[in-house]
Design an enzyme around this catalytic site. Structure first.
Site, PDB file in Angstrom:
ATOM      1  NE  ARG A 235      -4.170  -1.286  -0.149  1.00  0.00           N
ATOM      2  CZ  ARG A 235      -4.356  -2.638  -0.357  1.00  0.00           C
ATOM      3  NH1 ARG A 235      -3.583  -2.776  -0.746  1.00  0.00           N
ATOM      4  NH2 ARG A 235      -5.379  -3.302  -0.248  1.00  0.00           N
ATOM      5  CD  GLU A 264      -3.461   2.556  -4.992  1.00  0.00           C
ATOM      6  OE1 GLU A 264      -4.935   1.739  -5.739  1.00  0.00           O
ATOM      7  OE2 GLU A 264      -2.696   1.684  -4.951  1.00  0.00           O
ATOM      8  CG  HIS A 282      -3.562  -1.588  -6.780  1.00  0.00           C
ATOM      9  ND1 HIS A 282      -3.278  -1.360  -6.153  1.00  0.00           N
ATOM     10  CD2 HIS A 282      -2.928  -2.970  -6.209  1.00  0.00           C
ATOM     11  CE1 HIS A 282      -4.084  -1.389  -4.289  1.00  0.00           C
ATOM     12  NE2 HIS A 282      -3.462  -2.352  -4.400  1.00  0.00           N
TER      13      HIS A 282
HETATM   14  C1  GLV Z   1      -4.832  -6.060  -3.211  1.00  0.00           C
HETATM   15  O1  GLV Z   1      -4.144  -4.902  -3.488  1.00  0.00           O
HETATM   16  C2  GLV Z   1      -5.456  -6.077  -2.275  1.00  0.00           C
HETATM   17  O2  GLV Z   1      -5.436  -5.792  -1.029  1.00  0.00           O
HETATM   18  O3  GLV Z   1      -5.851  -7.164  -2.568  1.00  0.00           O
END
Ligand code: GLV
Ligand code: GLV
Length: 315
Positions: A235, A264, A282
């Site tokens: 993150r 984001e 992502h």
């Molecule tokens: C993606 O970032 C997830 O947490 O699955």
């Protein structure tokens, strides 16, 4: 029973739920559902399959009068106020394990691409600037013998460690617990500050919580060795992105690979100007294998909770 899915996910999810004769409703737009619309949809839903782009704060949870489960279609669940949901009798589940290998593959992709300046090479070719082999062209970093620091040795961090071990690195990891799988690869558990000081490659795998927000603050980031590679597939909020950008601009950090960002989907425009940075949208779990398995697990969680058997993967 009504199950609301906040975005189109692999069809297996709908199929499994329909087999149970649930009334399944999917928000089919190609962007996240607006907060106010989500709030309307969940009022009479018995279960919700949500995405990490949907915010379940107190206000949203208060509107969920019938809901038994929020099944997050992600391993991370920082988009949900889990404590409050639980207090209201709502179970929250995530999709661990099934996306571990996909995400670990992507972390290694970024490590290798950053170390070997792959994007700079691609851009040079696309710009038709290749003049033949050159002794000093785009020299990178070899992995063998380097210190590879894993911040957060959960499932994904462990899977990254196993992959990295094959490249002959020395693994350091920061975690609250001893990780036997990594230890068996010769890894050393170290405090965060010493991991930052000693690592040539750093890969972040912490979940985002109140305790991990900006755990890599300015002070800590400046412990990082010169000429190191920094990769974040967890993150963006874990590290102070502005400070990282400064350090990359002055080449204090050799190269960085980001799959996640602080705000984001808003990307700090300065990131686009850095040559030594790889930006991905992502994509950690973005394989058919992982996404299908995530869809199945989210649905299985819904079915299990709605049939009174409890969640398979509660958080
Ligand atoms: C993606 O970032 C997830 O947490 O699955
Ligand atoms: C997520 O699955 C993690 O534990 O790294």
């Amino acid at each position: 029973m009504k199950v609301f899915i906040t975005r189109e996910i692999p069809y297996i999810a709908v199929e499994l739920l329909k087999k149970k004769n649930y009334d399944v409703k999917v928000y089919r737009e190609s962007k996240p559902i607006p907060y106010s619309l989500l709030k309307k949809e969940i009022i009479d839903s018995d279960a919700v399959i949500s995405l990490l782009t949907d915010k379940f704060d107190m206000e949203m949870i208060d509107a969920m009068t019938r809901c038994k489960i929020i099944a997050n279609y992600a391993v991370g669940y920082n988009n949900i106020d889990v404590a409050y949901a639980n207090k209201k009798g709502i179970t929250v589940t995530n999709t661990p394990d099934v996306l571990t290998d996909s995400t670990a593959d992507l972390a290694m992709t970024l490590v290798l691409a950053c170390s070997r300046r792959v994007i700079e090479g691609v851009n040079l070719m696309r710009g038709k600037k290749f003049k033949g082999w050159q002794p000093k062209l785009l020299l990178g970093i070899e992995l063998k013998g380097k210190n590879f620091g894993i911040i957060g040795a959960g499932r994904i961090g462990t899977a990254v460690g196993k992959r990295a071990a094959a490249f002959g690195v020395n693994i350091l990891y920061y975690d609250s617990r001893v990780n036997q799988e990594l230890e068996s690869l010769g890894a050393n558990k170290v405090p965060l500050n010493s991991l930052l000081r000693k690592s040539d490659i750093i890969s972040v795998h912490l979940p985002l919580t109140d305790n991990t927000f900006h755990i890599l603050n300015k002070e800590r980031l400046h412990l990082i060795r010169e000429n190191s590679v920094f990769v974040n597939t967890a993150r963006g909020e874990i590290s102070d992105e502005k400070e990282l950008i400064k350090m990359l601009g002055t080449r204090k950090i050799f190269s960085a690979g980001f799959d996640v960002y602080e705000n984001e989907p808003d990307i700090n425009p300065e990131l686009y100007h850095l040559k030594n940075v790889i930006l991905l949208p992502h994509l950690g779990s973005a394989t058919d294998d992982a996404r299908n398995a995530m869809a199945k697990l989210a649905s299985d969680n819904v079915i299990s909770v709605l049939s009174g058997k409890g969640a398979i993967t509660p958080v």
